[in-house]
Design a protein around this motif. Structure first.
Motif, PDB file in Angstrom:
ATOM      1  N   GLY A 167       0.792  -1.218   0.000  1.00 28.79           N
ATOM      2  CA  GLY A 167       0.000   0.000   0.000  1.00 28.79           C
ATOM      3  C   GLY A 167       0.822   1.264   0.000  1.00 28.79           C
ATOM      4  N   THR A 168       2.147   1.138  -0.028  1.00 25.18           N
ATOM      5  CA  THR A 168       3.035   2.292  -0.114  1.00 25.18           C
ATOM      6  C   THR A 168       3.975   2.087  -1.297  1.00 25.18           C
ATOM      7  OG1 THR A 168       4.936   1.509   1.179  1.00 25.18           O
ATOM      8  CG2 THR A 168       3.021   2.291   2.413  1.00 25.18           C
ATOM      9  N   THR A 177      -0.954  12.090   6.603  1.00 21.63           N
ATOM     10  CA  THR A 177      -1.058  10.662   6.363  1.00 21.63           C
ATOM     11  C   THR A 177      -2.506  10.241   6.526  1.00 21.63           C
ATOM     12  OG1 THR A 177      -0.176   8.488   6.964  1.00 21.63           O
ATOM     13  CG2 THR A 177      -0.563  10.036   8.758  1.00 21.63           C
ATOM     14  N   ARG A 214      -5.448   3.393   7.480  1.00 23.45           N
ATOM     15  CA  ARG A 214      -5.805   2.320   6.562  1.00 23.45           C
ATOM     16  C   ARG A 214      -7.310   2.086   6.541  1.00 23.45           C
ATOM     17  NH1 ARG A 214      -1.597  -0.372   3.419  1.00 23.45           N
ATOM     18  NH2 ARG A 214      -0.158   1.342   3.610  1.00 23.45           N
ATOM     19  N   LYS A 269       0.350  -2.733   6.349  1.00 24.16           N
ATOM     20  CA  LYS A 269       1.750  -2.409   6.103  1.00 24.16           C
ATOM     21  C   LYS A 269       2.697  -3.504   6.570  1.00 24.16           C
ATOM     22  CE  LYS A 269       1.259   2.615   6.101  1.00 24.16           C
ATOM     23  NZ  LYS A 269       1.654   3.892   6.741  1.00 24.16           N
ATOM     24  N   GLN A 276       1.631  -0.615  -6.687  1.00 20.74           N
ATOM     25  CA  GLN A 276       1.815   0.138  -5.457  1.00 20.74           C
ATOM     26  C   GLN A 276       1.755   1.620  -5.765  1.00 20.74           C
ATOM     27  OE1 GLN A 276       5.188  -2.954  -4.103  1.00 20.74           O
ATOM     28  NE2 GLN A 276       4.664  -1.458  -2.549  1.00 20.74           N
ATOM     29  N   TRP A 308      -0.147   7.244  -1.185  1.00 22.67           N
ATOM     30  CA  TRP A 308      -1.211   6.415  -0.623  1.00 22.67           C
ATOM     31  C   TRP A 308      -2.563   7.113  -0.699  1.00 22.67           C
ATOM     32  CZ3 TRP A 308      -2.973   1.920   0.659  1.00 22.67           C
ATOM     33  CH2 TRP A 308      -3.992   1.796   1.583  1.00 22.67           C
ATOM     34  N   GLU A 335      -4.623   6.746  -4.557  1.00 19.99           N
ATOM     35  CA  GLU A 335      -4.404   5.384  -5.043  1.00 19.99           C
ATOM     36  C   GLU A 335      -5.226   5.152  -6.306  1.00 19.99           C
ATOM     37  OE1 GLU A 335      -4.279   0.867  -3.272  1.00 19.99           O
ATOM     38  OE2 GLU A 335      -5.686   2.297  -2.421  1.00 19.99           O
TER      39      GLU A 335
END
Length: 451
Positions: A101-102, A211, A214, A222, A304, A308, A311
């Protein structure tokens, strides 16, 4: 000269040191070789994001979110030590698995020795950077530096205590605790009432960078979605991020882990296929909807995101065909947001057995093939961008792009894709542009292109 933080050199290097001592060889020579190996791998695969000194300031850092880890702060995201410090195995696991996810990809293709060497080099960067910071702080506040004290402080920050003990998963099944009150108490403020990552708190990491929590339902975590990994994240947090450590009982943590695993509905990250197979056709399909594509096998490749928060997709479906003169790739992915109408795609192609993840840094035969080149590409990429034929369609929530180029080198195309040229590798890149006109970009790991 021996590093002042020799105690951070990984087990493999320590074993080499012992072998040198007992064999009578020159002291330190093998350790320097091990460190040199770690540095070489770091400069090939890691420097583009993490920077020369590991400060998270590489050439690509400004394009990534979350930002690359600044090792010189001495804080690592995925830890097992009870004091919030990673073990060597934590670093090796992160290097091998990446951080799903990064933009941190998996480097599982590296051998065990190389992984251990680069993990040790990362620890050396952390020790050196942390030493400099501590010396500056002491000079600012006290004026006199005690190097023994500095070394003790570095040890305290970078040497893990005992690993946290993981209870058996059956503890959750045996518990009479209700999971929802625990979730509301510890998790809902950030991850949201339904685990969608839409909680009320605004999130920042330790550097003040925005940030995003999730979306638990995606099942992409992660540090991994197994019981032990999730237990560590809940109990120890993710140092340097907005995810804190929680003081709770083993039973409470086990119940929360079981709930999170049940909430993860979408099965996690798509598994990586072994290769992309280009089949031979007497005539290549003209567009993405051509009937000929229906008979060509496709592979689903995980991608990826560079950012984030933006996406574009979780995976891309790829098909390939060639007619002995040209090769065509069809790439399709679900649009996010579904209203996107501008899309782009590209393929990096190279002749490396061990390709670096980003082109333009290591010479050799390599092409960054796109049909819509960016107007202002990074300077280091300009020599490698190749404009090729392509078509793109974006409608009904689906993007479809077809890229086409000669198999043989021609013009500025360097990478020879003819079957007799041997094994070649490709990395697939996708981008969508939303209503805010900002591109959301993602990339795959390298895959063999079989013809």
């Amino acid at each position: 000269m021996r590093s002042p933080f020799w105690f951070l050199i990984p087990t493999a290097a320590a074993a080499l040191t012992a072998a040198v001592v007992f064999s009578g060889a020159a002291p330190g020579a093998e350790v320097e070789d091990a460190q040199g190996c770690g540095r070489r791998i770091f400069m090939r695969h890691c420097v583009h994001c993490h920077g020369n000194q590991g400060a998270g300031d590489g050439l690509l850092a400004d394009r990534l979110l979350p930002k690359p880890r600044d090792f010189t702060r001495g804080r690592f995201l995925l830890v097992s030590g009870e004091n919030g410090v990673p073990t060597l195995n934590d670093l090796k696991t992160t290097i091998c698995n990446g951080i799903p996810g990064t933009a941190m990809p998996s480097f599982g293709h590296l051998g065990c020795g190389d992984v251990e060497a680069v993990a040790g080099y990362v620890l050396q960067l952390a020790a050196s950077g942390l030493e400099e910071q501590l010396v500056e702080e002491i000079q600012l506040n006290e004026g006199e530096v005690d190097l023994v004290q500095v070394e003790e402080m570095v040890v305290e920050r970078l040497v893990p205590e005992a690993e946290i003990e993981i209870p058996p998963p059956s503890l959750a099944a045996q518990s009479e605790l209700s999971p929802l009150p625990l979730y509301r108490k510890y998790c809902a403020d950030c991850h949201g009432a339904q685990g969608r990552g839409d909680g009320v708190r605004e999130m920042q990491d330790e550097r003040g960078q925005p940030t995003k929590p999730r979306d638990i339902r995606d099942g992409i975590f992660k540090g991994g979605g197994d019981f032990a990994s999730l237990y560590k994240r809940i109990r120890l947090g993710m140092p340097g991020s907005a995810m804190p450590a929680f003081a709770m009982s083993d039973e409470e943590a086990a119940v929360l882990v079981a709930l999170v695993q049940r909430m993860a509905q979408n099965g996690g990250q798509v598994p990586m296929p072994e290769a992309v197979q280009a089949v031979w056709l007497s005539e290549l399909p003209k567009g993405s909807d051509a009937e000929a594509w229906r008979g060509i096998p496709q592979v689903e490749i995980p991608v990826q995101p560079l950012r984030w928060i933006d996406e574009p997709a979780r995976s891309v479906h790829v098909q390939a065909a060639h007619d002995g003169r040209e090769i065509a790739f069809r790439m399709a992915w679900e649009l996010n947001p579904a209203s996107s109408r501008q899309v782009n795609a590209g393929i990096q192609l190279c002749n490396y057995v061990d390709p670096p993840f980003f082109t333009g840094f290591h010479g050799g035969q390599q092409d960054l093939c796109v049909f819509r080149p960016p107007q202002e590409p990074p300077e280091e990429l300009k020599p490698y961008i190749r404009r090729i034929q392509g078509t793109a369609v974006a409608e009904e929530g689906l993007a479809e792009v077809v890229l086409r180029r000669p198999l043989a080198p021609s013009g500025d195309l360097q990478c020879d894709l003819r079957p007799e040229a041997g094994l070649r590798y490709g990395q697939f890149l996708i981008a969508t542009v939303g209503e805010d006109q900002k591109p959301a970009e993602a990339f795959s790991l390298w895959l063999p292109i079989q013809r």
